[in-house]
Design a protein around this motif. Structure first.
Motif, PDB file in Angstrom:
ATOM      1  N   CYS A  65      28.094  89.539   5.996  1.00 39.74           N
ATOM      2  CA  CYS A  65      28.752  88.231   5.845  1.00 39.74           C
ATOM      3  C   CYS A  65      29.992  88.147   6.731  1.00 39.74           C
ATOM      4  CB  CYS A  65      29.123  87.988   4.387  1.00 39.74           C
ATOM      5  SG  CYS A  65      27.720  87.641   3.320  1.00 39.74           S
ATOM      6  N   LEU A 117      28.982  87.563  10.283  1.00 37.54           N
ATOM      7  CA  LEU A 117      28.659  86.168  10.568  1.00 37.54           C
ATOM      8  C   LEU A 117      29.898  85.303  10.782  1.00 37.54           C
ATOM      9  CD1 LEU A 117      25.643  85.521   8.186  1.00 37.54           C
ATOM     10  CD2 LEU A 117      25.610  85.839  10.661  1.00 37.54           C
ATOM     11  N   THR A 118      31.056  85.767  10.323  1.00 32.57           N
ATOM     12  CA  THR A 118      32.301  85.052  10.597  1.00 32.57           C
ATOM     13  C   THR A 118      32.999  85.577  11.849  1.00 32.57           C
ATOM     14  OG1 THR A 118      33.583  86.512   9.158  1.00 32.57           O
ATOM     15  CG2 THR A 118      32.675  84.511   8.166  1.00 32.57           C
ATOM     16  N   ALA A 123      30.615  85.267   1.698  1.00 31.12           N
ATOM     17  CA  ALA A 123      29.532  84.339   2.025  1.00 31.12           C
ATOM     18  C   ALA A 123      30.046  82.905   2.086  1.00 31.12           C
ATOM     19  CB  ALA A 123      28.412  84.465   0.993  1.00 31.12           C
ATOM     20  N   ILE A 138      31.801  82.032   5.363  1.00 32.55           N
ATOM     21  CA  ILE A 138      30.953  81.696   6.510  1.00 32.55           C
ATOM     22  C   ILE A 138      30.983  80.196   6.759  1.00 32.55           C
ATOM     23  CG2 ILE A 138      28.568  81.678   7.366  1.00 32.55           C
ATOM     24  CD1 ILE A 138      28.109  84.236   5.730  1.00 32.55           C
TER      25      ILE A 138
END
Length: 193
Positions: A75, A78-79, A132, A135
């Motif tokens: 997670c 993804l950032t 999450a 994101i």
């Protein structure tokens, strides 16, 4: 001596005996992965009012915490943050510190290192949900700080409940909660910033 030092004569063959796979346990059971216990521990973290079963607390499962740490790292990836080393570094050092503190504080029983890692890893799940959420929305404002504080408290309460049930330390729960809160604050700082 035969070829390559195998001790076989010319023309001899090795005949494999038939293996009975029906009597073999499943691989995950052999490795100690119990999905029922993983689900019950995860629900105990997500639902803080749920009663804890001592049989589940005795299980030193590492599959769930490892998956949660990988999920937290993914997670954060993804950032745009590559923090796998920080996650495992803070996690290992924090688990070692909590293991030491808990064994020094406990009067009756002791806790092993794997159980400490299992408890702290399972209670990391609310921080995974915070990562999450990060994101999709930024957590660098007032809303993010409030949400991070609530998540830290959630992780701390869940881990304190698990440790209370394992070591029968109800009278020392606030002393246990303080280092747990600091432990989960490190992960919240990694997630928000």
């Amino acid at each position: 001596v035969g070829r390559f030092g195998m001790g076989m004569n010319e023309g001899e063959r090795v005949v494999a005996s038939p293996v009975n796979f029906e009597n073999e346990p499943p691989l995950l059971e052999e490795l100690g992965v119990n999905f029922g216990h993983i689900t019950q521990k995860t629900l105990a973290v997500l639902i803080p009012t749920k009663t804890l079963d001592h049989q589940i607390m005795a299980d030193t499962d590492m599959a769930g915490p490892l998956c949660f740490c990988l999920l937290l790292g993914f997670c954060l990836l993804l950032t745009g943050k590559i923090h796998f080393g920080y996650i495992y570094g803070f996690g290992l050092i924090g688990c070692l510190g909590m293991y030491t503190i808990l064994n020094l504080m406990s009067e009756n029983a002791s806790i092993d290192f794997y159980r400490t890692m299992s408890i702290l890893g399972y209670c990391l799940l609310p921080l995974v949900s915070l990562a999450a959420l990060h994101i999709f929305i930024s957590l660098k404002g007032v809303f993010g700080f409030i949400l991070a504080a609530v998540t830290i408290l959630w992780c701390t309460i869940a881990a304190t409940r698990f440790i209370e049930a394992t070591l029968d330390m109800r009278h020392q729960r606030y002393l246990v909660a303080y280092p747990l809160m600091l432990f989960y604050s490190c992960f919240a700082l990694i997630t928000v910033f």
